[in-house]
Design an enzyme around this catalytic site. Structure first.
Site, PDB file in Angstrom:
ATOM      1  N   ILE A  45     -13.301 -43.855 -26.276  1.00 43.12           N
ATOM      2  CA  ILE A  45     -13.456 -44.386 -24.926  1.00 43.12           C
ATOM      3  C   ILE A  45     -12.355 -43.844 -24.016  1.00 43.12           C
ATOM      4  O   ILE A  45     -12.613 -43.416 -22.889  1.00 43.12           O
ATOM      5  CB  ILE A  45     -13.445 -45.920 -24.941  1.00 43.12           C
ATOM      6  CG1 ILE A  45     -14.658 -46.446 -25.717  1.00 43.12           C
ATOM      7  CG2 ILE A  45     -13.462 -46.467 -23.518  1.00 43.12           C
ATOM      8  CD1 ILE A  45     -14.632 -47.939 -25.957  1.00 43.12           C
ATOM      9  N   SER A  59     -10.724 -53.806 -23.457  1.00 45.45           N
ATOM     10  CA  SER A  59     -10.481 -53.666 -24.895  1.00 45.45           C
ATOM     11  C   SER A  59     -10.665 -55.009 -25.594  1.00 45.45           C
ATOM     12  O   SER A  59     -11.772 -55.349 -26.011  1.00 45.45           O
ATOM     13  CB  SER A  59      -9.092 -53.073 -25.151  1.00 45.45           C
ATOM     14  OG  SER A  59      -8.077 -53.872 -24.566  1.00 45.45           O
ATOM     15  N   GLU A  96     -13.347 -66.643 -25.631  1.00 45.83           N
ATOM     16  CA  GLU A  96     -14.652 -66.400 -25.010  1.00 45.83           C
ATOM     17  C   GLU A  96     -15.717 -67.300 -25.643  1.00 45.83           C
ATOM     18  O   GLU A  96     -15.846 -67.307 -26.868  1.00 45.83           O
ATOM     19  CB  GLU A  96     -15.049 -64.929 -25.178  1.00 45.83           C
ATOM     20  CG  GLU A  96     -14.085 -63.982 -24.489  1.00 45.83           C
ATOM     21  CD  GLU A  96     -14.323 -62.521 -24.809  1.00 45.83           C
ATOM     22  OE1 GLU A  96     -13.751 -61.659 -24.132  1.00 45.83           O
ATOM     23  OE2 GLU A  96     -15.088 -62.235 -25.769  1.00 45.83           O
ATOM     24  N   HIS A 143     -17.848 -60.051 -20.661  1.00 43.07           N
ATOM     25  CA  HIS A 143     -17.880 -59.198 -21.854  1.00 43.07           C
ATOM     26  C   HIS A 143     -19.200 -58.410 -21.923  1.00 43.07           C
ATOM     27  O   HIS A 143     -19.915 -58.429 -22.929  1.00 43.07           O
ATOM     28  CB  HIS A 143     -17.710 -60.049 -23.118  1.00 43.07           C
ATOM     29  CG  HIS A 143     -17.143 -59.274 -24.270  1.00 43.07           C
ATOM     30  ND1 HIS A 143     -16.219 -59.800 -25.149  1.00 43.07           N
ATOM     31  CD2 HIS A 143     -17.363 -58.004 -24.706  1.00 43.07           C
ATOM     32  CE1 HIS A 143     -15.900 -58.901 -26.060  1.00 43.07           C
ATOM     33  NE2 HIS A 143     -16.588 -57.799 -25.805  1.00 43.07           N
TER      34      HIS A 143
END
Length: 317
Positions: A158, A235, A265, A284
């Protein structure tokens, strides 16, 4: 072979198909599984598939039949890899499937901040253009990316893709990574973390979560950044000290932050970033494009087939 997916909803909420997995054995998929439901659902399983559901060591002790854990993610922190290995359980992950989408999200954030499309679209629809005496107007300064410096923390697939896109925008690219590659990368300068933070207009995190990177972005490291800088995190949430980031934003020590991940989360209502100034938060989703999730399922099935064939791939333990 009994195969149970206890965490299927986010990977495939219904717009893709699980049918191809049925040929490998008795396959069951659950959208979600609470901690109280885990054991009953997987007690007889040879293979389990998980995404964010945590499998504790105590749970592994209760699963003598379990031989293979197929992660539906790149991250591996939901399983103790060493303990799984001690028990002879193979664990695989899904590497590099989301490279394109995460890099795309990084620049969606950047352009959101620099080009301010949303606030101008809202202004036009609120009648401000029809009432304007000039052929154009802008409600806040607009910025070019050409000539700006982007700092990339981490240089896996990435990070490399972000660097390539940044170069196409005419940006200067700084990279901080614990393992500098021998290969030469045009338009990339490798520096220490402090130098990256001091000199970057945009800092974007693409490092794994481990003991070294947890709260890597904290009060001290944030103090090194320009007060005109933008911080991006796609990340893992715990890479950023959320209290310190909220404090920096609220006290104008940082221009803006864009995060796709949080320490917990879904977040609690008291997460400080939910109420911080100039903080853009998405739930997310930088991996969630339909093409990206289809690629994930293809690799997940390939991992399963390779394991059944006795040639496991993408093994992380």
């Amino acid at each position: 072979m009994k195969i149970v997916n206890i965490d299927g909803c986010c990977t495939n909420p219904g717009d893709l198909s699980w049918d191809s997995f049925k040929k490998y054995g008795d396959f069951t998929v659950y959208d979600r599984t609470t901690p109280e439901q885990i054991y009953e659902r997987i007690k007889d399983a040879d293979v389990i598939m998980i995404n964010k559901t945590v499998i504790t060591n105590e749970m592994l002790d209760r699963l003598p039949k379990l031989k293979y854990i197929a992660l539906q993610s790149t991250g591996t922190n939901v399983v103790d890899l060493k303990e799984a290995r001690k028990r002879g359980i193979t664990v695989t992950n899904i590497p590099a499937y989301s490279t394109n989408e995460v890099a795309q999200m990084v620049f969606a954030y950047i352009l959101h901040i620099t080009n301010k499309v949303a606030i101008h679209d809202e202004a036009v629809h609120n009648g401000e253009w029809t009432a304007c005496p000039d052929f154009c107007f802008w409600k806040a300064p607009l910025e070019e990316l050409n000539g700006k410096t982007i700092g990339i923390i981490g240089f896996g697939s990435i990070g490399k893709r972000v660097a390539k896109i940044a170069a196409a925008f005419g940006m200067r690219v700084l990279v901080s990574t614990p393992h500098i590659p021998e290969e030469k990368y045009e338009n990339v300068t490798f520096v220490c973390l402090d130098e990256l933070l001091i000199n970057s207009d945009i800092v974007t995190c693409h490092c794994p979560l481990n003991a070294t990177t947890e709260k890597l972005i904290n009060e001290n490291t944030l103090s090194l950044m320009k007060n005109t800088a933008i911080l991006i995190n796609t990340s893992r949430g715990p890479v950023v000290d959320e209290i310190a980031l909220a404090d920096a934003l609220n006290n104008n020590r940082l221009k803006a932050a864009c995060v796709d991940v949080l320490s917990v989360e879904p977040p609690s209502e008291v997460n400080p970033l939910l109420h911080a100034k100039n903080c853009t938060i998405t739930p997310h989703i930088s991996w969630a494009a339909v093409e990206t999730r289809a690629r994930l399922l293809e690799i997940l099935e390939s991992n399963l087939k390779a394991y059944i064939d006795g040639k496991p791939q993408n093994v992380v333990n």
